[in-house]
Design a protein around this motif. Structure first.
Motif, mmCIF file in Angstrom:
data_model
loop_
_atom_site.group_PDB
_atom_site.id
_atom_site.type_symbol
_atom_site.label_atom_id
_atom_site.label_comp_id
_atom_site.label_asym_id
_atom_site.label_seq_id
_atom_site.Cartn_x
_atom_site.Cartn_y
_atom_site.Cartn_z
ATOM 1 N N ARG A 106 -2.636 2.617 0.695
ATOM 2 C CA ARG A 106 -1.513 3.551 0.774
ATOM 3 C C ARG A 106 -0.316 3.098 -0.067
ATOM 4 O O ARG A 106 0.450 3.922 -0.556
ATOM 5 C CB ARG A 106 -1.108 3.692 2.236
ATOM 6 C CG ARG A 106 -0.045 4.731 2.471
ATOM 7 C CD ARG A 106 0.256 4.839 3.928
ATOM 8 N NE ARG A 106 -0.622 5.858 4.500
ATOM 9 C CZ ARG A 106 -0.540 6.295 5.736
ATOM 10 N NH1 ARG A 106 0.362 5.795 6.549
ATOM 11 N NH2 ARG A 106 -1.348 7.220 6.168
ATOM 12 N N CYS A 107 -0.133 1.796 -0.238
ATOM 13 C CA CYS A 107 1.020 1.247 -0.963
ATOM 14 C C CYS A 107 1.066 1.771 -2.398
ATOM 15 O O CYS A 107 0.053 1.795 -3.097
ATOM 16 C CB CYS A 107 0.949 -0.272 -0.975
ATOM 17 S SG CYS A 107 2.320 -1.070 -1.847
ATOM 18 N N VAL A 108 2.260 2.193 -2.823
ATOM 19 C CA VAL A 108 2.442 2.680 -4.190
ATOM 20 C C VAL A 108 3.276 1.705 -5.036
ATOM 21 O O VAL A 108 3.579 1.978 -6.180
ATOM 22 C CB VAL A 108 3.086 4.088 -4.219
ATOM 23 C CG1 VAL A 108 2.163 5.110 -3.584
ATOM 24 C CG2 VAL A 108 4.459 4.085 -3.558
ATOM 25 N N GLY A 109 3.667 0.583 -4.443
ATOM 26 C CA GLY A 109 4.404 -0.432 -5.186
ATOM 27 C C GLY A 109 5.874 -0.124 -5.392
ATOM 28 O O GLY A 109 6.474 -0.611 -6.342
ATOM 29 N N VAL A 163 5.981 5.535 1.720
ATOM 30 C CA VAL A 163 4.652 6.076 2.040
ATOM 31 C C VAL A 163 4.123 5.539 3.373
ATOM 32 O O VAL A 163 2.956 5.703 3.683
ATOM 33 C CB VAL A 163 3.644 5.797 0.901
ATOM 34 C CG1 VAL A 163 4.024 6.563 -0.351
ATOM 35 C CG2 VAL A 163 3.509 4.315 0.626
ATOM 36 N N GLN A 164 4.977 4.880 4.135
ATOM 37 C CA GLN A 164 4.625 4.347 5.446
ATOM 38 C C GLN A 164 3.376 3.469 5.397
ATOM 39 O O GLN A 164 2.454 3.618 6.209
ATOM 40 C CB GLN A 164 4.484 5.475 6.460
ATOM 41 C CG GLN A 164 5.764 6.267 6.611
ATOM 42 C CD GLN A 164 5.617 7.488 7.487
ATOM 43 O OE1 GLN A 164 4.540 8.063 7.589
ATOM 44 N NE2 GLN A 164 6.710 7.893 8.103
ATOM 45 N N ALA A 165 3.350 2.552 4.428
ATOM 46 C CA ALA A 165 2.195 1.680 4.252
ATOM 47 C C ALA A 165 2.261 0.411 5.080
ATOM 48 O O ALA A 165 1.305 -0.360 5.097
ATOM 49 C CB ALA A 165 2.062 1.303 2.776
ATOM 50 N N ILE A 166 3.371 0.195 5.789
ATOM 51 C CA ILE A 166 3.533 -1.044 6.558
ATOM 52 C C ILE A 166 3.432 -0.754 8.048
ATOM 53 O O ILE A 166 4.097 0.147 8.552
ATOM 54 C CB ILE A 166 4.895 -1.688 6.272
ATOM 55 C CG1 ILE A 166 5.081 -1.901 4.777
ATOM 56 C CG2 ILE A 166 5.035 -3.002 7.032
ATOM 57 C CD1 ILE A 166 6.491 -2.254 4.376
ATOM 58 N N SER A 167 2.611 -1.533 8.716
ATOM 59 C CA SER A 167 2.563 -1.464 10.181
ATOM 60 C C SER A 167 2.999 -2.823 10.723
ATOM 61 O O SER A 167 2.700 -3.861 10.126
ATOM 62 C CB SER A 167 1.168 -1.091 10.677
ATOM 63 O OG SER A 167 0.221 -2.064 10.276
ATOM 64 N N ALA A 168 3.736 -2.779 11.815
ATOM 65 C CA ALA A 168 4.221 -4.010 12.438
ATOM 66 C C ALA A 168 4.229 -3.844 13.949
ATOM 67 O O ALA A 168 5.277 -3.830 14.581
ATOM 68 C CB ALA A 168 5.612 -4.342 11.912
ATOM 69 N N PRO A 169 3.043 -3.700 14.559
ATOM 70 C CA PRO A 169 2.982 -3.522 15.996
ATOM 71 C C PRO A 169 3.544 -4.740 16.726
ATOM 72 O O PRO A 169 3.357 -5.869 16.292
ATOM 73 C CB PRO A 169 1.485 -3.353 16.281
ATOM 74 C CG PRO A 169 0.799 -3.959 15.105
ATOM 75 C CD PRO A 169 1.726 -3.783 13.946
ATOM 76 N N GLY A 170 4.290 -4.476 17.771
ATOM 77 C CA GLY A 170 4.918 -5.555 18.516
ATOM 78 C C GLY A 170 6.239 -5.985 17.914
ATOM 79 O O GLY A 170 7.014 -6.682 18.547
ATOM 80 N N ILE A 171 6.507 -5.591 16.678
ATOM 81 C CA ILE A 171 7.778 -5.898 16.022
ATOM 82 C C ILE A 171 8.592 -4.634 15.894
ATOM 83 O O ILE A 171 9.779 -4.589 16.160
ATOM 84 C CB ILE A 171 7.549 -6.543 14.634
ATOM 85 C CG1 ILE A 171 6.780 -7.855 14.784
ATOM 86 C CG2 ILE A 171 8.867 -6.758 13.916
ATOM 87 C CD1 ILE A 171 6.281 -8.439 13.490
#
Length: 74
Positions: free
Chosen positions: A16-19, A63-71
């Motif tokens: 998903r990352c577009v840089g 693009v909401q490519a980062i997930s950080a569950p618990g954070i």
């Protein structure tokens, strides 16, 4: 990774990352960009390293490519 940290792992979805680099600009102590310009989590910082800017870096990703569950709450 230490025990108990499995629920607090930052992940960049490389498909998903577009840089755009917003994460690396916002939280440079946690994120970097690889040779192709795509974001990745710095080694040893998978738990956010206590950086208060991780939440903002997640929100800044276009693009909401980062997930950080618990954070960061989903």
């Amino acid at each position: 990774m230490t025990n108990g940290a499995t629920n607090k792992v930052i992940h960049v979805d490389t498909d998903r990352c577009v840089g755009a680099g917003m994460c690396a600009l916002t939280a440079p102590g946690v994120f970097t960009q690889d040779d192709d310009g795509f974001s990745e989590v710095l080694p040893g910082k998978e738990d956010g390293g206590g950086d208060p800017m991780v939440r903002e870096a997640v929100r800044a990703c276009p693009v909401q490519a980062i997930s950080a569950p618990g954070i960061v709450a989903d």
